[in-house]
Design an enzyme around this catalytic site. Structure first.
Site, mmCIF file in Angstrom:
data_model
loop_
_atom_site.group_PDB
_atom_site.id
_atom_site.type_symbol
_atom_site.label_atom_id
_atom_site.label_comp_id
_atom_site.label_asym_id
_atom_site.label_seq_id
_atom_site.Cartn_x
_atom_site.Cartn_y
_atom_site.Cartn_z
ATOM 1 N N CYS A 93 11.220 7.944 14.793
ATOM 2 C CA CYS A 93 9.812 8.011 15.164
ATOM 3 C C CYS A 93 9.645 8.836 16.439
ATOM 4 O O CYS A 93 10.290 8.560 17.450
ATOM 5 C CB CYS A 93 9.302 6.591 15.374
ATOM 6 S SG CYS A 93 7.629 6.504 16.026
ATOM 7 N N CYS A 134 8.255 6.376 19.399
ATOM 8 C CA CYS A 134 9.021 5.294 20.043
ATOM 9 C C CYS A 134 10.516 5.414 19.855
ATOM 10 O O CYS A 134 11.277 4.683 20.484
ATOM 11 C CB CYS A 134 8.552 3.934 19.540
ATOM 12 S SG CYS A 134 9.146 3.509 17.889
ATOM 13 N N CYS A 177 6.236 19.800 -1.947
ATOM 14 C CA CYS A 177 4.849 19.481 -1.610
ATOM 15 C C CYS A 177 4.438 20.071 -0.261
ATOM 16 O O CYS A 177 3.272 20.030 0.114
ATOM 17 C CB CYS A 177 4.633 17.974 -1.595
ATOM 18 S SG CYS A 177 5.585 17.093 -0.332
ATOM 19 N N CYS A 230 5.118 3.358 11.507
ATOM 20 C CA CYS A 230 6.321 2.851 12.161
ATOM 21 C C CYS A 230 6.150 1.355 12.404
ATOM 22 O O CYS A 230 5.127 0.917 12.924
ATOM 23 C CB CYS A 230 6.527 3.589 13.480
ATOM 24 S SG CYS A 230 7.882 2.926 14.470
ATOM 25 N N CYS A 249 6.056 0.707 16.600
ATOM 26 C CA CYS A 249 4.960 1.111 17.486
ATOM 27 C C CYS A 249 3.656 1.333 16.728
ATOM 28 O O CYS A 249 2.655 1.682 17.341
ATOM 29 C CB CYS A 249 5.335 2.353 18.282
ATOM 30 S SG CYS A 249 5.396 3.863 17.290
ATOM 31 N N HIS A 271 1.183 6.297 12.944
ATOM 32 C CA HIS A 271 1.064 6.874 11.608
ATOM 33 C C HIS A 271 2.164 7.908 11.378
ATOM 34 O O HIS A 271 2.429 8.744 12.249
ATOM 35 C CB HIS A 271 -0.304 7.552 11.468
ATOM 36 C CG HIS A 271 -0.484 8.292 10.175
ATOM 37 N ND1 HIS A 271 -0.842 7.659 9.005
ATOM 38 C CD2 HIS A 271 -0.351 9.600 9.876
ATOM 39 C CE1 HIS A 271 -0.923 8.560 8.037
ATOM 40 N NE2 HIS A 271 -0.636 9.746 8.528
ATOM 41 N N ASP A 308 5.659 9.089 -7.174
ATOM 42 C CA ASP A 308 5.623 10.230 -8.104
ATOM 43 C C ASP A 308 6.874 11.095 -8.016
ATOM 44 O O ASP A 308 6.817 12.307 -8.156
ATOM 45 C CB ASP A 308 4.370 11.079 -7.826
ATOM 46 C CG ASP A 308 4.371 11.679 -6.423
ATOM 47 O OD1 ASP A 308 5.335 11.432 -5.664
ATOM 48 O OD2 ASP A 308 3.411 12.386 -6.096
ATOM 49 N N ARG A 351 8.161 8.891 -3.161
ATOM 50 C CA ARG A 351 8.127 10.061 -2.287
ATOM 51 C C ARG A 351 7.443 9.673 -0.976
ATOM 52 O O ARG A 351 6.238 9.523 -0.922
ATOM 53 C CB ARG A 351 7.371 11.207 -2.948
ATOM 54 C CG ARG A 351 7.140 12.421 -2.043
ATOM 55 C CD ARG A 351 6.598 13.602 -2.828
ATOM 56 N NE ARG A 351 5.308 13.314 -3.450
ATOM 57 C CZ ARG A 351 4.112 13.647 -2.914
ATOM 58 N NH1 ARG A 351 4.062 14.290 -1.769
ATOM 59 N NH2 ARG A 351 2.993 13.346 -3.541
ATOM 60 N N CYS A 357 6.112 10.945 1.991
ATOM 61 C CA CYS A 357 5.624 12.268 2.380
ATOM 62 C C CYS A 357 5.265 12.209 3.856
ATOM 63 O O CYS A 357 4.237 11.638 4.228
ATOM 64 C CB CYS A 357 4.408 12.579 1.503
ATOM 65 S SG CYS A 357 3.709 14.194 1.781
HETATM 66 ZN ZN LIG Z 1 7.472 4.244 16.391
#
Ligand SMILES: [Zn+2]
Length: 134
Positions: A46, A49, A64, A94, A97, A100, A107, A116, A118
């Site tokens: 991440c 964090c 993709c 995550c 923390c 996003h 798929d 997947r 992504c």
């Molecule tokens: Zn994090």
């Protein structure tokens, strides 16, 4: 005690795009991420964090435009449903923390899990495995 995110410190340390993705659930443009073509063994963590999220062995080319993985490290992420585009998608954040990271889609039948993950490159830090020193 829950991990506390220092938003101002993060804003100062991260690029504006990384901050928007991690803390504002933005999405980087496809085909632009620095980890897209990364093929070395190693670990993705991440960018906010430092928690380890994915092993490079679970990365695959989904075509993709975003780095894609078929499996996260156990307990590393949490899933939530968002309707930001008007239909349900499973958001991945995550577990430490709450930042996003991207979305997961069922798929990818060519992978062992069919999933997947992504991910946004800017939400991940990559640490290549150290090469064996002879
Ligand atoms: Zn994090």
């Amino acid at each position: 005690m829950a991990y506390q995110v220092d938003e101002e410190a993060l804003r100062a340390r991260l690029s504006p795009l990384a901050f928007q993705v991690l803390r504002g659930a933005a999405t980087e443009r496809p085909g632009t991420g620095e980890h897209l073509d990364e093929e070395r063994p190693g670990t993705y963590s991440c960018a906010a964090c430092g928690q380890e999220l994915f092993d490079a062995s679970s990365k695959f080319d989904a075509g993709c435009g975003w780095p894609s993985f078929f499996e996260n490290k156990p307990g590393a992420v949490i899933e939530d449903v968002d309707y930001n585009l008007g239909y349900p998608r499973t958001e991945i954040r995550c577990s430490r923390c709450d930042s996003h990271l991207g979305h997961v889609f069922p798929d990818a039948p060519q992978t062992p899990t069919g999933m997947r993950y992504c991910m946004n490159s800017v939400a991940l830090d990559f640490a290549p495995q150290e090469a064996p020193s002879n």
